[in-house]
Design an enzyme around this catalytic site. Structure first.
Site, short mmCIF file in Angstrom:
data_model
loop_
_atom_site.label_atom_id
_atom_site.label_comp_id
_atom_site.label_asym_id
_atom_site.label_seq_id
_atom_site.Cartn_x
_atom_site.Cartn_y
_atom_site.Cartn_z
N LYS A 17 0.81 -1.21 0.00
CA LYS A 17 0.00 0.00 0.00
C LYS A 17 0.84 1.27 0.00
O LYS A 17 0.47 2.27 -0.61
CB LYS A 17 -0.96 0.00 1.19
CG LYS A 17 -2.01 -1.09 1.14
CD LYS A 17 -3.05 -0.92 2.22
CE LYS A 17 -2.49 -1.06 3.61
NZ LYS A 17 -1.93 -2.42 3.86
N ARG A 92 -10.81 1.33 9.41
CA ARG A 92 -10.54 -0.09 9.64
C ARG A 92 -11.80 -0.84 10.07
O ARG A 92 -11.84 -2.07 10.00
CB ARG A 92 -9.47 -0.27 10.72
CG ARG A 92 -8.08 0.21 10.32
CD ARG A 92 -7.12 0.02 11.48
NE ARG A 92 -5.78 0.53 11.17
CZ ARG A 92 -4.80 -0.19 10.66
NH1 ARG A 92 -5.02 -1.46 10.39
NH2 ARG A 92 -3.62 0.34 10.42
N ARG A 131 10.36 -11.32 4.83
CA ARG A 131 10.91 -9.97 4.90
C ARG A 131 11.90 -9.87 6.05
O ARG A 131 11.68 -10.38 7.14
CB ARG A 131 9.78 -8.95 5.10
CG ARG A 131 10.26 -7.51 5.15
CD ARG A 131 9.09 -6.53 5.10
NE ARG A 131 8.20 -6.65 6.25
CZ ARG A 131 7.11 -5.90 6.41
NH1 ARG A 131 6.76 -5.03 5.47
NH2 ARG A 131 6.35 -6.05 7.48
N ARG A 164 11.30 -8.78 12.00
CA ARG A 164 10.41 -8.16 12.96
C ARG A 164 9.52 -9.22 13.59
O ARG A 164 9.12 -10.19 12.95
CB ARG A 164 9.53 -7.10 12.28
CG ARG A 164 10.29 -5.92 11.79
CD ARG A 164 9.47 -4.86 11.10
NE ARG A 164 8.04 -5.13 10.97
CZ ARG A 164 7.20 -4.28 10.34
NH1 ARG A 164 7.66 -3.17 9.81
NH2 ARG A 164 5.92 -4.57 10.24
N ARG A 175 -2.70 -11.56 12.08
CA ARG A 175 -2.97 -10.24 11.51
C ARG A 175 -3.96 -10.34 10.35
O ARG A 175 -4.84 -9.49 10.19
CB ARG A 175 -1.67 -9.58 11.03
CG ARG A 175 -0.70 -9.23 12.16
CD ARG A 175 0.66 -8.82 11.62
NE ARG A 175 0.59 -7.58 10.86
CZ ARG A 175 1.60 -7.11 10.11
NH1 ARG A 175 2.73 -7.81 10.04
NH2 ARG A 175 1.48 -5.98 9.46
#
Length: 220
Positions: A17, A92, A131, A164, A175
């Site tokens: 995004k 959201r 990542r 992370r 998530r």
């Protein structure tokens, strides 16, 4: 296409995004509004709102809707009437969507387009769990374990690769579950209004950005 557009950008984590938003802002007269960035700015400036929200975010909780409304309304007040806006990270929830409608009406604005970036869950997990953040070489930057050139660039500079906590596969799945639960009603709500545009989120962020720009330009 209308000269002033007000756009919401929806998409799961890992959909690219940020890249899409940067491209849209570069091509169209839009002011990017990231609610996360607004909150961080309030905290950095140690404003009343910043002092209120800092402990909430430190606990890992979401900022309450009433506080988000105050932050967003303050930002909308600074926009000129001839400036369109691109909202990333808000709304959201349905409560926030309904609040946004009322807030925009207060400033004689309408929401024209809602872009929903579609990415398969398995692909989101692949992107995020692979990542890594290259740290120790100035400004940290993300790399993917499949991108050997970026990994070598990080190591040649003396950097280290760090994953992370929220990029671990089990956390990514959680998530995604939360994202789908929150977003499904929003998708239905905006689809019913006829302003939803679904975009194939496969491929590189640049490719997805081009599809998104084409969809926005074809609107209206």
């Amino acid at each position: 296409m209308k000269s002033v557009l007000n756009i919401v950008l929806l998409g799961p984590p890992g959909a690219g995004k940020s890249t899409i938003a940067e491209d849209l802002v570069h091509q169209l007269p839009l002011v990017p509004i990231s609610t996360g960035a607004l909150l961080r700015a309030e905290i950095s400036a140690r404003t009343r709102i910043g002092r209120e929200v800092a402990p909430v975010l430190e606990r890992g909780d979401l900022a309450p809707d009433t506080l988000m409304d105050r932050v967003l309304r303050a930002r909308l007040e600074t926009l000129d009437p001839d400036q369109g806006l691109l909202l990333d990270g808000y709304p959201r929830t349905m409560r926030q969507a309904l609040g946004l409608d009322a807030m925009l009406a207060d400033y004689d604005r309408l929401l024209h387009v809602v872009i929903a970036i579609d990415v398969a869950d398995d692909e989101v997990v692949r992107r995020l769990s692979g990542r890594r953040i290259c740290e120790g070489v100035g400004e940290p930057f993300p790399v993917h374990i499949d991108d050997l050139a970026s990994i070598m660039r990080c190591r040649e500079r003396g950097g280290r690769l760090v994953q992370r906590d929220d990029d671990r596969p089990d956390v990514v799945w959680q998530r995604l579950i939360a994202y789908h639960q929150q977003t499904a009603p929003l998708i239905a709500y905006y689809e019913e209004q006829g302003i939803l545009r679904r975009i194939d989120g496969s491929g590189t962020p640049a490719e997805v950005a081009r599809r998104t720009l084409a969809a926005v330009r074809d609107w209206g």
